[in-house]
Design an enzyme around this catalytic site. Structure first.
Site, PDB file in Angstrom:
ATOM      1  N   PRO A   2       4.690   2.344   6.286  1.00 28.33           N
ATOM      2  CA  PRO A   2       3.745   2.154   7.384  1.00 28.33           C
ATOM      3  C   PRO A   2       2.864   0.927   7.146  1.00 28.33           C
ATOM      4  O   PRO A   2       2.434   0.658   6.023  1.00 28.33           O
ATOM      5  CB  PRO A   2       2.921   3.448   7.360  1.00 28.33           C
ATOM      6  N   GLU A   3       2.604   0.183   8.214  1.00 30.35           N
ATOM      7  CA  GLU A   3       1.833  -1.051   8.115  1.00 30.35           C
ATOM      8  C   GLU A   3       0.437  -0.863   8.691  1.00 30.35           C
ATOM      9  O   GLU A   3       0.064   0.240   9.106  1.00 30.35           O
ATOM     10  CB  GLU A   3       2.603  -2.179   8.797  1.00 30.35           C
ATOM     11  N   LYS A  51      -3.103  -1.085   3.983  1.00 34.60           N
ATOM     12  CA  LYS A  51      -2.266   0.113   4.024  1.00 34.60           C
ATOM     13  C   LYS A  51      -2.944   1.309   3.348  1.00 34.60           C
ATOM     14  O   LYS A  51      -2.287   2.282   3.001  1.00 34.60           O
ATOM     15  CB  LYS A  51      -0.919  -0.188   3.358  1.00 34.60           C
ATOM     16  N   ARG A 251      13.181  -6.619   0.115  1.00 39.36           N
ATOM     17  CA  ARG A 251      12.855  -6.066   1.426  1.00 39.36           C
ATOM     18  C   ARG A 251      13.642  -6.825   2.491  1.00 39.36           C
ATOM     19  O   ARG A 251      13.874  -8.026   2.358  1.00 39.36           O
ATOM     20  CB  ARG A 251      11.354  -6.205   1.709  1.00 39.36           C
TER      21      ARG A 251
END
Length: 276
Positions: A2-3, A51, A251
Site C-alpha cells: 500500500p502506498e 507508508k 520491484r
C-alpha cells in the site's frame, strides 16, 4: 505494498471511527507490545506519514503501525460478528462502544511516547502527501533526489529516504506523466525538472485520494501500472514492464517504450527489462 494514498484514506477512516471516545477494548497481538494496556485511553487522531500510520492517544502514547506488503485495517460495528477478530492474522484491535478497528497482517507495530514519534520515522524523506510538502518538503525532496545522482529514477523514487509514500504504482505513473525513462540517472535531471516530477507525484496521489473518497480506489485510472501488454493510452504502444533494484529487492516498473524512450543503446539489458 500500500502506498501513501491508501495510508491517507486508512488514517481518515480510523480517525472517523475512533476519535473522541474511550477505548473499551484494545489488543496488541505483537510480542513487544502485547502487555500494554490501552483500555480507557481516547484516540485523538490517526495520521499517515508516507507508508506509516500513527494513532495518537490522549495519554501521551502513539500506536505506530506499518502495513508492509499485505497489511490493512478494517472497521466494523462493535458487537458484530466481524468485530470478534478471532483470526490469527489479526495483529491489533482497537474498539469503542460504536466501532471496532482491526489491523490485519500488519508488518510493524510499536507503542511509543507521542513525543518520540520521530524515532520510528527517523531517516524517512518528506511525505509526498504531507501538508508541508509544497513548501519545505518539496525543496528537501529535490535535494535528496539530487543526491541519488547515479541511481535510476525508478529506484530513487521507491527509496523512502528520498521521499516517503511512493511505491511502484505512483512511481510508474509519475514517470509516465513526465515522459521520463524510468532508468534515467536521477543526476541527469535539472533541479527544476526534479521539482516538477515530485509535484506531479503529489498531484496524482491527491487525485487518487479524492477519487478513493468518492468512489473507491478501484475507480482510480492508471495509465501504465498493471497494464503490461495493453496499449498505451497516449500512443498505442504495448506497455512494458521492467525491474527496479537488484534481487531480492527488485520491484516491477511499468512504462511505455515510446512515450518514455531512453537511450538507444543498452536500455533493455542494463536494466533487466522484459517486454510483454
Amino acid at each position: 505494498m500500500p502506498e501513501g494514498d491508501v495510508l491517507r484514506l486508512t488514517a481518515e477512516r480510523l480517525t472517523a471511527a475512533l476519535r473522541g471516545l474511550p477505548l473499551v477494548r484494545a489488543e496488541l497481538r505483537w510480542p513487544s507490545a502485547g502487555a500494554a494496556n490501552l483500555t480507557g485511553a481516547t484516540a485523538l487522531e490517526t495520521s499517515a506519514y508516507g507508508k506509516h500510520l500513527l494513532t495518537r492517544l490522549d495519554d501521551g502514547r502513539t500506536l505506530h503501525t506499518h502495513l508492509r506488503m499485505d497489511g490493512y485495517w478494517r472497521v466494523h460495528r462493535t458487537g458484530s460478528r466481524e468485530a470478534t477478530a478471532r483470526h490469527p492474522a489479526v495483529r491489533a484491535v482497537l474498539a469503542t462502544d460504536a466501532w471496532t478497528a482491526i489491523g490485519w497482517h500488519l508488518g510493524m507495530l510499536d507503542l511509543v511516547r507521542t513525543h518520540d514519534e520521530g524515532r520510528v520515522l527517523n531517516g524517512l524523506g518528506p511525505d509526498v502527501l504531507g501538508d508541508d510538502f509544497p513548501t519545505t518538503g518539496l525543496a528537501d525532496g529535490v535535494v535528496r533526489l539530487a543526491r541519488e545522482a547515479d541511481r535510476p529514477l525508478c529506484a530513487a523514487l521507491l527509496d523512502q529516504r528520498t521521499v516517503a509514500g511512493l511505491g511502484t504504482i505512483w512511481m510508474a505513473e509519475s514517470l509516465f506523466a513526465r515522459r521520463l525513462w524510468p532508468w534515467q540517472a536521477a543526476g541527469t535531471l535539472p533541479d527544476g525538472e526534479r521539482a516538477v516530477l515530485l509535484r506531479t507525484a503529489r498531484r496524482l496521489m491527491e487525485r487518487s485520494v479524492a477519487v478513493g473518497r468518492a468512489r473507491g480506489l478501484g475507480a482510480v485510472e492508471l495509465h501504465v501500472h498493471g497494464r503490461a501488454g495493453r496499449p498505451c493510452h497516449r500512443c498505442g504502444t504495448p506497455i512494458s514492464v521492467g525491474t527496479a533494484n537488484e534481487k531480492p529487492y527488485e520491484r516491477p516498473v511499468y512504462w511505455c517504450p515510446t512515450c518514455q524512450a531512453g537511450p538507444a543503446q543498452g536500455r533493455t539489458q542494463d536494466q533487466a527489462q522484459r517486454s510483454v
